[in-house]
Motif scaffolding. Structure first.
Motif, mmCIF file in Angstrom:
data_model
loop_
_atom_site.group_PDB
_atom_site.id
_atom_site.type_symbol
_atom_site.label_atom_id
_atom_site.label_comp_id
_atom_site.label_asym_id
_atom_site.label_seq_id
_atom_site.Cartn_x
_atom_site.Cartn_y
_atom_site.Cartn_z
ATOM 1 N N PRO A 198 0.835 -1.204 0.000
ATOM 2 C CA PRO A 198 0.000 0.000 0.000
ATOM 3 C C PRO A 198 0.867 1.251 0.000
ATOM 4 N N GLU A 217 -1.206 4.569 8.967
ATOM 5 C CA GLU A 217 -0.590 3.422 8.276
ATOM 6 C C GLU A 217 -0.893 2.157 9.053
ATOM 7 N N ARG A 218 -1.305 1.141 8.360
ATOM 8 C CA ARG A 218 -1.498 -0.173 8.966
ATOM 9 C C ARG A 218 -0.948 -1.217 8.009
ATOM 10 N N ILE A 235 8.287 9.573 5.956
ATOM 11 C CA ILE A 235 7.686 9.263 4.664
ATOM 12 C C ILE A 235 6.177 9.532 4.690
ATOM 13 N N TRP A 265 6.129 8.565 -3.697
ATOM 14 C CA TRP A 265 7.419 8.597 -3.007
ATOM 15 C C TRP A 265 7.406 7.469 -1.985
ATOM 16 N N GLY A 279 9.710 -5.966 -0.326
ATOM 17 C CA GLY A 279 8.832 -5.452 -1.386
ATOM 18 C C GLY A 279 9.300 -4.104 -1.914
ATOM 19 N N THR A 280 9.582 -3.177 -1.011
ATOM 20 C CA THR A 280 10.017 -1.848 -1.451
ATOM 21 C C THR A 280 11.424 -1.911 -2.060
ATOM 22 N N ALA A 288 9.779 4.821 0.817
ATOM 23 C CA ALA A 288 11.016 4.491 1.528
ATOM 24 C C ALA A 288 11.272 2.999 1.365
ATOM 25 N N SER A 327 0.704 5.694 -0.691
ATOM 26 C CA SER A 327 0.018 6.938 -1.012
ATOM 27 C C SER A 327 0.660 7.498 -2.275
HETATM 28 C C1 LIG Z 1 -2.425 3.557 3.330
HETATM 29 C C2 LIG Z 1 -0.916 3.431 3.357
HETATM 30 C C3 LIG Z 1 -0.158 4.327 2.641
HETATM 31 C C4 LIG Z 1 1.232 4.232 2.640
HETATM 32 N N1 LIG Z 1 1.937 5.130 1.932
HETATM 33 C C5 LIG Z 1 3.272 5.038 1.889
HETATM 34 C C6 LIG Z 1 4.023 5.964 1.089
HETATM 35 O O1 LIG Z 1 3.475 6.856 0.425
HETATM 36 N N2 LIG Z 1 5.373 5.806 1.071
HETATM 37 C C7 LIG Z 1 5.993 4.823 1.800
HETATM 38 O O2 LIG Z 1 7.204 4.750 1.762
HETATM 39 N N3 LIG Z 1 5.315 3.959 2.557
HETATM 40 C C8 LIG Z 1 3.974 4.031 2.615
HETATM 41 N N4 LIG Z 1 3.265 3.117 3.353
HETATM 42 C C9 LIG Z 1 4.014 2.040 4.079
HETATM 43 C C10 LIG Z 1 4.365 0.926 3.096
HETATM 44 O O3 LIG Z 1 3.182 0.270 2.676
HETATM 45 C C11 LIG Z 1 5.293 -0.099 3.768
HETATM 46 O O4 LIG Z 1 6.522 0.503 4.077
HETATM 47 C C12 LIG Z 1 5.554 -1.293 2.842
HETATM 48 O O5 LIG Z 1 4.376 -2.063 2.705
HETATM 49 C C13 LIG Z 1 6.673 -2.172 3.352
HETATM 50 O O6 LIG Z 1 6.772 -3.273 2.473
HETATM 51 P P1 LIG Z 1 8.113 -4.132 2.367
HETATM 52 O O7 LIG Z 1 7.762 -5.419 1.687
HETATM 53 O O8 LIG Z 1 9.217 -3.329 1.776
HETATM 54 O O9 LIG Z 1 8.491 -4.359 3.875
HETATM 55 P P2 LIG Z 1 8.311 -5.633 4.787
HETATM 56 O O10 LIG Z 1 9.485 -6.536 4.550
HETATM 57 O O11 LIG Z 1 6.931 -6.218 4.641
HETATM 58 O O12 LIG Z 1 8.408 -4.955 6.200
HETATM 59 C C14 LIG Z 1 9.497 -4.094 6.568
HETATM 60 C C15 LIG Z 1 9.064 -3.181 7.685
HETATM 61 O O13 LIG Z 1 7.987 -2.329 7.295
HETATM 62 C C16 LIG Z 1 6.844 -2.514 8.146
HETATM 63 N N5 LIG Z 1 5.641 -2.491 7.288
HETATM 64 C C17 LIG Z 1 5.279 -3.387 6.358
HETATM 65 N N6 LIG Z 1 4.111 -3.055 5.793
HETATM 66 C C18 LIG Z 1 3.702 -1.902 6.379
HETATM 67 C C19 LIG Z 1 2.559 -1.063 6.252
HETATM 68 N N7 LIG Z 1 1.539 -1.313 5.415
HETATM 69 N N8 LIG Z 1 2.513 0.052 6.997
HETATM 70 C C20 LIG Z 1 3.497 0.342 7.860
HETATM 71 N N9 LIG Z 1 4.599 -0.418 8.046
HETATM 72 C C21 LIG Z 1 4.690 -1.532 7.325
HETATM 73 C C22 LIG Z 1 7.048 -3.883 8.776
HETATM 74 O O14 LIG Z 1 6.418 -3.945 10.035
HETATM 75 C C23 LIG Z 1 8.546 -3.959 8.913
HETATM 76 O O15 LIG Z 1 9.002 -3.259 10.043
HETATM 77 C C24 LIG Z 1 1.882 3.195 3.390
HETATM 78 C C25 LIG Z 1 1.110 2.286 4.118
HETATM 79 C C26 LIG Z 1 -0.274 2.402 4.107
HETATM 80 C C27 LIG Z 1 -1.103 1.419 4.883
#
Ligand SMILES: Cc1cc2nc3c(=O)[nH]c(=O)nc-3n(C[C@H](O)[C@H](O)[C@H](O)COP(=O)(O)OP(=O)(O)OC[C@H]3O[C@@H](n4cnc5c(N)ncnc54)[C@H](O)[C@@H]3O)c2cc1C
Ligand code: FES
Length: 263
Positions: A59, A225-226, A121, A75, A82-83, A77, A61
């Protein structure tokens, strides 16, 4: 009650994907139907290719949209697998996303001045809102926080949009004031004539902003954020505790009335 999700599947093509700060990238995607539909504060749920074991979308924004060009700018981080895979996508690469998800910001009618508070972020959805305020002729002040100067994004963008003031804080004092951006935000709220406060960033930051806004009697919205597994109301991983019970951030948020959230 959440309204039915307007989210649809969209294919997208990467236009550019560039590093803009320490661990932070700007991704421009071409997705014309999405660009015509998405509203400030909504999000997209992106499928990132490259890991057959990973079924979850990410997810995110967005920071800006150009409906004529059919592009959306995100944008993000790099925090995990995944990121990290997202940061490796190249111009011309294709994937799909689900969006627009959830509900965006609601600027109160008649609001003449707003206070925007963004940390880390959390900047992109707030910057998107600033564009809407600027277009509507609503004055706004900005308080921006980051861990360190290298992770600070959006300062020049808020200035270009005509922010009445931009207050920068870093945790280590490497740029702007040393400390949290909730300090100037509380001071401004105590002095100012605000009709609206909007915030996105770390939850303790948003909780402080919500408390200061409540004390000043100013309506406040927070983008939460969830973790999100489905992004369209089917799994309950995104639950937020509110005064009206548990609500899903993907359908009832991600933007909530700050008074409704149990911080
Ligand atoms: C509605 C919404 C909007 C968002 N917008 C942005 C944005 O504009 N830019 C941005 O950089 N990030 C944003 N995020 C957060 C982003 O979704 C997470 O950083 C991302 O899912 C991490 O994925 P990963 O596979 O890289 O990390 P993972 O390997 O899955 O996890 C790495 C770390 O990130 C945390 N994490 C994982 N998923 C989320 C999540 N959904 N929310 C918060 N922390 C998370 C985990 O707890 C862990 O500490 C948003 C989240 C939500 C729910
Ligand atoms: S992410 Fe599945 S219900 Fe919200």
């Amino acid at each position: 009650m959440p309204t039915p999700s307007p989210a649809r599947m969209h294919e997208f093509e990467v236009v550019s994907n560039e590093k803009i700060a320490d661990g932070i990238f700007s991704l421009v995607i071409s997705a014309p139907d999405l660009a015509r539909a998405i509203q400030p504060g909504q999000f997209v749920n992106v499928a990132v290719p490259g890991n057959a074991m990973s079924l979850l979308r990410i997810p995110l924004s967005f920071e800006s949209v150009d409906p004529e060009a059919g592009t959306v700018t995100i944008w993000y981080a790099v925090v995990g697998d995944g990121t990290n895979r997202l940061s490796q996508m190249q111009p011309g690469d294709r994937s799909d996303l689900l969006g627009p998800g959830g509900h965006g910001w609601t600027i109160p009618e008649g609001c003449k001045r707003a206070l925007l508070v963004a940390g880390g972020i959390g900047v992109p959805p707030v910057l998107c809102l600033a564009r809407e305020l600027a277009a509507a002729g609503v004055a706004f002040d900005v308080c921006l926080g980051a861990a360190t100067a290298g992770k600070l994004v959006g300062v020049a963008d808020f200035e270009r949009l005509g922010a009445a003031s931009v207050h920068v804080c870093t945790d280590d004092g490497s740029e702007g004031a040393c400390g949290f951006c909730t300090d100037p935000a509380s001071e401004l709220l105590a002095q100012g004539e605000y009709g609206y406060v909007a915030t996105c960033g770390p939850e303790p930051m948003m909780a402080k902003v919500a408390a200061a806004a409540a004390e000043a009697g100013v309506p406040c919205e927070a983008s939460l954020e969830r973790m999100m597994s489905c992004g369209f109301g089917a799994c309950a991983t995104c639950a937020v505790e509110t005064t009206g019970g548990m609500k899903g951030a993907c359908m009832c948020g991600p933007v909530f009335d700050a008074k409704e959230v149990v911080w």
